[in-house]
Design a protein around this motif. Structure first.
Motif, PDB file in Angstrom:
ATOM      1  N   SER A   1      18.389 -10.843 -22.629  1.00  0.00           N
ATOM      2  CA  SER A   1      18.079  -9.620 -21.903  1.00  0.00           C
ATOM      3  C   SER A   1      16.695  -9.810 -21.295  1.00  0.00           C
ATOM      4  CB  SER A   1      18.137  -8.412 -22.836  1.00  0.00           C
ATOM      5  OG  SER A   1      19.471  -8.170 -23.267  1.00  0.00           O
ATOM      6  N   TRP A   2      16.122  -8.762 -20.651  1.00  0.00           N
ATOM      7  CA  TRP A   2      14.845  -8.918 -19.952  1.00  0.00           C
ATOM      8  C   TRP A   2      13.983  -7.670 -20.137  1.00  0.00           C
ATOM      9  CZ3 TRP A   2      19.680  -9.605 -17.890  1.00  0.00           C
ATOM     10  CH2 TRP A   2      20.053 -10.925 -17.557  1.00  0.00           C
ATOM     11  N   GLY A   3      12.665  -7.874 -20.193  1.00  0.00           N
ATOM     12  CA  GLY A   3      11.759  -6.736 -20.216  1.00  0.00           C
ATOM     13  C   GLY A   3      11.640  -6.103 -18.846  1.00  0.00           C
ATOM     14  N   VAL A   4      11.233  -6.911 -17.856  1.00  0.00           N
ATOM     15  CA  VAL A   4      11.137  -6.482 -16.461  1.00  0.00           C
ATOM     16  C   VAL A   4      11.874  -7.506 -15.614  1.00  0.00           C
ATOM     17  CG1 VAL A   4       9.617  -5.971 -14.515  1.00  0.00           C
ATOM     18  CG2 VAL A   4       8.890  -5.391 -16.845  1.00  0.00           C
ATOM     19  N   TRP A   5      12.771  -7.036 -14.780  1.00  0.00           N
ATOM     20  CA  TRP A   5      13.527  -7.887 -13.847  1.00  0.00           C
ATOM     21  C   TRP A   5      13.169  -7.436 -12.437  1.00  0.00           C
ATOM     22  CZ3 TRP A   5      18.212 -11.154 -14.239  1.00  0.00           C
ATOM     23  CH2 TRP A   5      18.890 -11.317 -13.047  1.00  0.00           C
TER      24      TRP A   5
ATOM     25  N   HIS B   1      -1.671  -5.397 -15.592  1.00  0.00           N
ATOM     26  CA  HIS B   1      -2.147  -4.961 -16.916  1.00  0.00           C
ATOM     27  C   HIS B   1      -1.004  -4.378 -17.744  1.00  0.00           C
ATOM     28  CE1 HIS B   1      -5.868  -3.186 -19.179  1.00  0.00           C
ATOM     29  NE2 HIS B   1      -5.190  -4.059 -19.896  1.00  0.00           N
ATOM     30  N   LEU B   2       0.130  -5.061 -17.747  1.00  0.00           N
ATOM     31  CA  LEU B   2       1.242  -4.675 -18.602  1.00  0.00           C
ATOM     32  C   LEU B   2       1.144  -5.416 -19.925  1.00  0.00           C
ATOM     33  CD1 LEU B   2       4.208  -4.812 -16.029  1.00  0.00           C
ATOM     34  CD2 LEU B   2       2.613  -2.925 -16.482  1.00  0.00           C
ATOM     35  N   ASP B   3       1.655  -4.794 -20.966  1.00  0.00           N
ATOM     36  CA  ASP B   3       1.768  -5.426 -22.279  1.00  0.00           C
ATOM     37  C   ASP B   3       3.249  -5.447 -22.624  1.00  0.00           C
ATOM     38  OD1 ASP B   3       1.504  -6.446 -24.814  1.00  0.00           O
ATOM     39  OD2 ASP B   3       0.633  -4.629 -25.690  1.00  0.00           O
ATOM     40  N   ILE B   4       3.867  -6.632 -22.509  1.00  0.00           N
ATOM     41  CA  ILE B   4       5.306  -6.783 -22.681  1.00  0.00           C
ATOM     42  C   ILE B   4       5.546  -7.617 -23.929  1.00  0.00           C
ATOM     43  CG2 ILE B   4       7.448  -7.528 -21.593  1.00  0.00           C
ATOM     44  CD1 ILE B   4       5.950  -7.475 -18.894  1.00  0.00           C
ATOM     45  N   HIS B   5       6.372  -7.126 -24.853  1.00  0.00           N
ATOM     46  CA  HIS B   5       6.523  -7.866 -26.098  1.00  0.00           C
ATOM     47  C   HIS B   5       7.826  -7.523 -26.808  1.00  0.00           C
ATOM     48  CE1 HIS B   5       5.415  -4.329 -28.624  1.00  0.00           C
ATOM     49  NE2 HIS B   5       4.614  -4.029 -27.616  1.00  0.00           N
ATOM     50  N   ASP B   6       8.212  -8.434 -27.701  1.00  0.00           N
ATOM     51  CA  ASP B   6       9.412  -8.269 -28.529  1.00  0.00           C
ATOM     52  C   ASP B   6      10.654  -8.020 -27.677  1.00  0.00           C
ATOM     53  OD1 ASP B   6       8.426  -8.348 -31.450  1.00  0.00           O
ATOM     54  OD2 ASP B   6       6.989  -7.026 -30.447  1.00  0.00           O
ATOM     55  N   ILE B   7      10.778  -8.810 -26.626  1.00  0.00           N
ATOM     56  CA  ILE B   7      11.951  -8.789 -25.766  1.00  0.00           C
ATOM     57  C   ILE B   7      12.890  -9.908 -26.212  1.00  0.00           C
ATOM     58  CG2 ILE B   7      12.756  -8.845 -23.372  1.00  0.00           C
ATOM     59  CD1 ILE B   7      10.745  -6.568 -23.986  1.00  0.00           C
ATOM     60  N   THR B   8      14.195  -9.678 -26.175  1.00  0.00           N
ATOM     61  CA  THR B   8      15.142 -10.731 -26.545  1.00  0.00           C
ATOM     62  C   THR B   8      15.512 -11.553 -25.307  1.00  0.00           C
ATOM     63  OG1 THR B   8      17.006  -9.211 -26.323  1.00  0.00           O
ATOM     64  CG2 THR B   8      16.051  -9.461 -28.511  1.00  0.00           C
ATOM     65  N   GLY B   9      14.479 -12.072 -24.669  1.00  0.00           N
ATOM     66  CA  GLY B   9      14.604 -12.860 -23.454  1.00  0.00           C
ATOM     67  C   GLY B   9      13.260 -12.871 -22.760  1.00  0.00           C
ATOM     68  N   PRO B  10      13.209 -13.248 -21.483  1.00  0.00           N
ATOM     69  CA  PRO B  10      11.927 -13.284 -20.775  1.00  0.00           C
ATOM     70  C   PRO B  10      11.265 -11.907 -20.716  1.00  0.00           C
ATOM     71  CG  PRO B  10      13.605 -14.494 -19.563  1.00  0.00           C
ATOM     72  CD  PRO B  10      14.311 -13.761 -20.652  1.00  0.00           C
ATOM     73  N   GLY B  11       9.936 -11.914 -20.855  1.00  0.00           N
ATOM     74  CA  GLY B  11       9.217 -10.646 -20.755  1.00  0.00           C
ATOM     75  C   GLY B  11       9.251 -10.099 -19.348  1.00  0.00           C
ATOM     76  N   LEU B  12       8.866 -10.937 -18.370  1.00  0.00           N
ATOM     77  CA  LEU B  12       8.873 -10.522 -16.967  1.00  0.00           C
ATOM     78  C   LEU B  12       9.511 -11.639 -16.155  1.00  0.00           C
ATOM     79  CD1 LEU B  12       6.150  -8.670 -14.980  1.00  0.00           C
ATOM     80  CD2 LEU B  12       7.293 -10.636 -13.965  1.00  0.00           C
ATOM     81  N   PHE B  13      10.492 -11.290 -15.345  1.00  0.00           N
ATOM     82  CA  PHE B  13      11.318 -12.277 -14.663  1.00  0.00           C
ATOM     83  C   PHE B  13      11.423 -11.935 -13.179  1.00  0.00           C
ATOM     84  CE2 PHE B  13      15.643 -13.874 -13.537  1.00  0.00           C
ATOM     85  CZ  PHE B  13      15.423 -15.224 -13.780  1.00  0.00           C
ATOM     86  N   LEU B  14      10.962 -12.867 -12.322  1.00  0.00           N
ATOM     87  CA  LEU B  14      11.126 -12.713 -10.876  1.00  0.00           C
ATOM     88  C   LEU B  14      12.418 -13.416 -10.477  1.00  0.00           C
ATOM     89  CD1 LEU B  14       7.499 -13.405  -9.551  1.00  0.00           C
ATOM     90  CD2 LEU B  14       8.514 -11.232 -10.296  1.00  0.00           C
ATOM     91  N   GLN B  15      13.446 -12.644 -10.273  1.00  0.00           N
ATOM     92  CA  GLN B  15      14.743 -13.194  -9.869  1.00  0.00           C
ATOM     93  C   GLN B  15      14.819 -13.413  -8.364  1.00  0.00           C
ATOM     94  OE1 GLN B  15      17.439 -14.379 -11.194  1.00  0.00           O
ATOM     95  NE2 GLN B  15      18.697 -14.430  -9.339  1.00  0.00           N
ATOM     96  N   ASP B  16      14.143 -12.554  -7.617  1.00  0.00           N
ATOM     97  CA  ASP B  16      14.224 -12.610  -6.158  1.00  0.00           C
ATOM     98  C   ASP B  16      12.989 -11.929  -5.589  1.00  0.00           C
ATOM     99  OD1 ASP B  16      15.227 -13.046  -3.603  1.00  0.00           O
ATOM    100  OD2 ASP B  16      17.213 -12.253  -4.069  1.00  0.00           O
ATOM    101  N   GLY B  17      12.819 -12.049  -4.270  1.00  0.00           N
ATOM    102  CA  GLY B  17      11.731 -11.376  -3.581  1.00  0.00           C
ATOM    103  C   GLY B  17      10.506 -12.248  -3.421  1.00  0.00           C
ATOM    104  N   GLY B  18       9.680 -11.916  -2.434  1.00  0.00           N
ATOM    105  CA  GLY B  18       8.470 -12.659  -2.137  1.00  0.00           C
ATOM    106  C   GLY B  18       7.230 -11.791  -2.167  1.00  0.00           C
TER     107      GLY B  18
END
Length: 453
Positions: free
Chosen positions: A171-175, A185-202
């Motif tokens: 799963s993902w914290g932020v997609w 200044h985000l604090d992302i943690h205890d995710i069952t997958g990537p914390g922050l994921f850039l799938q698309d966009g520039g």
């Protein structure tokens, strides 16, 4: 929303708007950004708080309850402040079509505009926590699914996005699939997958953000094999994605992972440590690289792009600190510090014939402790500690401590100022580099991630 209601909001929030403008300008100046993101005179400021009501007016004294309602009202240039406390989610916004479908808890699909993003910010001095650990959806879950563009998230804590079956990788914290978004200044943690994921966009900026203690115990490819701190797997024609001032630690796979990215990515002034272990233990889990700079599954491809990793630190990772990962073109690795990795720099690339070769442009890097380098034959390597024969010892650094790197950030969100792995001002690492178009103070750049004198 009616025009009169927006006008009322603007009048109620004049002081807050001035504060937002000043904060945006000061933050941009501090971080060297090129856009101050000015608000128009008609921009409004709204508030969301635990215990609020979506039938309220959205003012500080009568806040809304949900980010979904705030998005339905907010327009380009507006700011939504989230008051401190916990925002708990137990289910996604849609049901799972199958056990391998993807669902969202928070969907941000309304775009801002150039110079007028929609801001979803923590109220100054407070800590809003988006807690997804109670979600029961039996499929893949995105905590935040950002499909819109010109959106700015700042100061939020994002935690606990689960996997509830063993049929999926993560799963993902932020997609993210939008463009021109800022994650600050985000604090992302205890995710069952990537914390922050850039799938698309520039032209997305991930700034001064922490992603840590992510672990995918139920991954279909094996426990711990997909929980990176940060990932960018973006398709072609999406340039300008930047990671700056970020920290990744205690993630069971890699700290930063650019595998399969078909547009160039820049990582700068970022730290990665303790990758590749079950968080809080010495048990190996996933790949364990600090910075995995590309690769396309180990095969040569003719559409490879150059990535840049600079002024960054990797230490105590289960595998390489800086890793080319069978990339087919030479990435730029400038002014980085690798300490006690295995190895510190692994430039394993792949040639057009499919054979392994060293690939990378390396300047002004430090490798100390652990295994220093591997797969260097074929690289363009100069002015690094291993090229110069620089004598290295603990005494060349102000500190070699592996603790304290997760210290609180500075007031503006920037990385804490630590002595760890900073060269001493009179040692052999000062003024020994070569100009790579990064600012420096003395006669020549210092070696490593920190410019001291």
């Amino acid at each position: 929303m009616t025009t009169s209601h927006r006008a009322t909001q603007a009048l109620l929030s004049t002081a807050a708007i001035v504060s937002v403008l000043a904060a945006a300008t000061n933050s941009a100046a501090a971080q060297g950004t090129t856009t101050n993101e000015p608000q128009s005179q008609a921009a409004a400021v709204y508030y969301v708080a635990p215990g609020g009501s979506d039938s309220a007016t959205g003012t500080k004294d009568a806040p809304w309850a949900s980010i979904a309602h705030a998005q339905s009202i907010a327009e380009p240039g507006d700011t939504v402040y989230f008051r401190g406390g916990t925002y708990t989610y137990s289910h996604a916004s849609t049901s799972c079509a199958s056990q391998t479908a993807r669902v969202d808890a928070v969907t941000l699909n309304k775009s801002g505009a150039s110079g007028s993003p929609i801001r979803y910010w923590a109220y100054p001095g407070e800590n809003p926590v988006f807690d997804f650990s109670d979600m029961t959806d039996d499929c893949r879950i995105k905590g935040f699914d950002v499909t819109g563009s010109w959106i700015h998230l700042k100061g939020l804590e994002i935690a606990g996005v689960p996997q509830n079956n063993t049929l999926n990788h993560e799963s993902w914290g932020v997609w993210n699939s939008g463009s021109n978004n800022t994650y600050e200044h985000l604090d992302i943690h205890d995710i069952t997958g990537p914390g922050l994921f850039l799938q698309d966009g520039g032209d997305n900026l991930v700034l001064n953000t922490d992603s840590h203690d992510n672990y995918d115990a139920k991954s279909s490819s094996g426990a711990g094999t997909n929980a990176d701190g940060f990932g960018a797997h973006i398709p072609a024609d999406n340039p300008g994605n930047v990671f700056r001032g970020n920290r990744a630690w205690n993630n069971s796979d890699d700290g930063f992972d650019l595998i399969s990215a078909r547009s160039s990515v820049t990582i700068e002034s970022s730290w990665a440590w303790s990758s590749g272990y079950v968080p809080g233990t010495d048990t190996r889990a996933g790949d364990g690289n600090g910075f995995k700079a590309g690769g396309y599954g180990g095969e040569y491809v003719d559409y490879g792009v150059k990535h840049t990793v600079r002024q960054s630190v990797a230490f105590n990772n289960g595998a390489a600190g800086f890793y080319a990962n069978h990339h087919p073109v030479a990435n730029d690795f400038f002014n980085n510090t690798g300490y006690d990795n295995h190895p510190d720099f692994n430039m394993l690339g792949v040639s057009p014939s499919g054979e392994s070769t060293g690939l990378g442009n390396l300047r002004n890097n430090i490798a100390y402790g652990g295994t220093l380098t591997s797969n260097m034959t074929g690289t363009d390597s100069s002015h690094n500690t291993w090229d110069l024969g620089t004598p290295l010892s603990d005494g060349q650094f102000q500190s070699t401590s592996s603790t304290g790197w997760d210290a609180p950030r500075q007031a503006d969100g920037s990385l804490p100022s630590l002595p760890n792995l900073r060269p001493t001002s009179t040692g052999d690492l000062i003024d020994e580099g070569t100009d790579v178009d990064l600012p420096y103070k003395g006669e020549a750049p210092d070696l490593g991630a920190f410019e001291v004198r």
